[in-house]
Design a protein around this motif. Structure first.
Motif, mmCIF file in Angstrom:
data_model
loop_
_atom_site.group_PDB
_atom_site.id
_atom_site.type_symbol
_atom_site.label_atom_id
_atom_site.label_comp_id
_atom_site.label_asym_id
_atom_site.label_seq_id
_atom_site.Cartn_x
_atom_site.Cartn_y
_atom_site.Cartn_z
ATOM 1 N N GLY A 1 0.778 -1.230 0.000
ATOM 2 C CA GLY A 1 0.000 0.000 0.000
ATOM 3 C C GLY A 1 0.810 1.281 0.000
ATOM 4 O O GLY A 1 0.258 2.368 0.198
ATOM 5 N N LYS A 2 2.118 1.157 -0.239
ATOM 6 C CA LYS A 2 2.986 2.344 -0.232
ATOM 7 C C LYS A 2 3.216 2.815 -1.659
ATOM 8 O O LYS A 2 3.744 2.081 -2.493
ATOM 9 C CB LYS A 2 4.322 1.989 0.439
ATOM 10 C CG LYS A 2 5.110 3.203 0.913
ATOM 11 C CD LYS A 2 6.301 2.754 1.756
ATOM 12 C CE LYS A 2 7.076 3.939 2.306
ATOM 13 N NZ LYS A 2 8.229 3.499 3.123
ATOM 14 N N ASP A 3 2.827 4.052 -1.960
ATOM 15 C CA ASP A 3 2.986 4.624 -3.287
ATOM 16 C C ASP A 3 4.461 4.783 -3.636
ATOM 17 O O ASP A 3 5.313 4.947 -2.757
ATOM 18 C CB ASP A 3 2.288 5.987 -3.336
ATOM 19 C CG ASP A 3 2.410 6.652 -4.685
ATOM 20 O OD1 ASP A 3 3.190 7.619 -4.783
ATOM 21 O OD2 ASP A 3 1.759 6.204 -5.634
ATOM 22 N N VAL A 4 4.766 4.732 -4.944
ATOM 23 C CA VAL A 4 6.145 4.867 -5.414
ATOM 24 C C VAL A 4 6.771 6.172 -4.942
ATOM 25 O O VAL A 4 7.916 6.192 -4.468
ATOM 26 C CB VAL A 4 6.204 4.783 -6.957
ATOM 27 C CG1 VAL A 4 7.574 5.184 -7.464
ATOM 28 C CG2 VAL A 4 5.860 3.375 -7.428
ATOM 29 N N GLU A 5 6.037 7.260 -5.057
ATOM 30 C CA GLU A 5 6.571 8.557 -4.640
ATOM 31 C C GLU A 5 6.909 8.553 -3.154
ATOM 32 O O GLU A 5 7.957 9.058 -2.731
ATOM 33 C CB GLU A 5 5.563 9.665 -4.952
ATOM 34 C CG GLU A 5 6.109 11.062 -4.701
ATOM 35 C CD GLU A 5 5.149 12.147 -5.156
ATOM 36 O OE1 GLU A 5 5.451 13.334 -4.916
ATOM 37 O OE2 GLU A 5 4.101 11.817 -5.745
ATOM 38 N N GLU A 6 6.035 7.956 -2.367
ATOM 39 C CA GLU A 6 6.266 7.872 -0.922
ATOM 40 C C GLU A 6 7.505 7.022 -0.617
ATOM 41 O O GLU A 6 8.323 7.379 0.240
ATOM 42 C CB GLU A 6 5.037 7.256 -0.243
ATOM 43 C CG GLU A 6 5.139 7.178 1.266
ATOM 44 C CD GLU A 6 3.946 6.477 1.892
ATOM 45 O OE1 GLU A 6 3.967 6.271 3.123
ATOM 46 O OE2 GLU A 6 2.996 6.116 1.155
ATOM 47 N N SER A 7 7.653 5.920 -1.338
ATOM 48 C CA SER A 7 8.812 5.041 -1.143
ATOM 49 C C SER A 7 10.111 5.764 -1.481
ATOM 50 O O SER A 7 11.113 5.647 -0.768
ATOM 51 C CB SER A 7 8.686 3.785 -2.011
ATOM 52 O OG SER A 7 7.613 2.977 -1.598
ATOM 53 N N MET A 8 10.098 6.528 -2.585
ATOM 54 C CA MET A 8 11.305 7.227 -2.999
ATOM 55 C C MET A 8 11.631 8.392 -2.065
ATOM 56 O O MET A 8 12.806 8.685 -1.821
ATOM 57 C CB MET A 8 11.173 7.725 -4.441
ATOM 58 C CG MET A 8 11.127 6.616 -5.486
ATOM 59 S SD MET A 8 12.342 5.295 -5.215
ATOM 60 C CE MET A 8 13.880 6.202 -5.113
#
Length: 198
Positions: A145-152
């Protein structure tokens, strides 16, 4: 464990050894074998540059859509990293690297090779293994449930707090932001390698 640490650990446990064997076979008849350590040093230098490239892509609408598609493709992968890498065509990994560095992948690999004392072919091989592995890890994060932008954003926050990576992160930012080599990337690579080698 941060994305940076997880990717390095994955490379050390599988990628480095496999690439080392492959490159050593290619160098038969020459004096120098490819050591796991030397490829590990290349990976530690290359990874912050890859992560910042992906971070910048996640902040651009068009680039983010492309990154999301790549992550979603890997999200469907039911196997591990080994199965993922075996399923990739040789040109797919190269395209990923070039996309991350906005067509400047060869500049990055050349700089790392010159500073690390290894061939550009070896650096290319490291980049072409690291980049898909990071994409696969982003896919795992997205499953949770973690968005790519949030992960980066989390990955860059971690890197910004690492004193041992400050030079290479600063150089990577300038290189990717401007698309030109102003010496900061080269200097950052050299300083990080100096710290690794002592």
């Amino acid at each position: 464990m941060s994305l940076f640490e997880e990717a390095l650990k994955s490379f050390a446990s599988t990628g480095g050894r496999e690439l080392g064997k492959t490159m050593t076979q290619k160098r038969r008849g020459q004096k120098k074998d490819v050591e796991d350590r030397s490829l590990g040093e290349v990976a530690k230098v290359a990874l912050p540059i890859i992560l910042y490239g992906l971070y910048k892509n996640s902040k651009n609408k068009e680039e983010k859509e492309s990154l999301d598609r790549a992550v979603n493709d890997h999200k469907e992968n039911q196997g591990g990293l080994k199965e993922l890498m075996e399923g990739l065509r040789p040109d797919e990994s190269k395209k990923m690297v070039d996309h991350v560095f906005r067509g400047k992948g060869q500049n990055v690999s050349r700089n790392i090779a010159n500073q690390a004392g290894v061939s550009q072919e070896e650096v290319d091989a490291v980049l072409e293994r690291l980049t898909p592995s990071v994409i696969a890890m982003l896919a795992e994060e997205k499953k949770k449930g973690k968005d790519v932008e949030e992960s980066m954003e989390s990955a860059m926050k971690d890197l910004d707090q690492r004193q041992d990576m400050s030079d290479i992160v600063s150089g990577a930012k300038k290189f990717i932001e401007s698309g030109t080599e102003d010496g900061s990337l080269l200097s950052g690579i050299g300083n990080v390698l100096k710290n690794i080698l002592g």
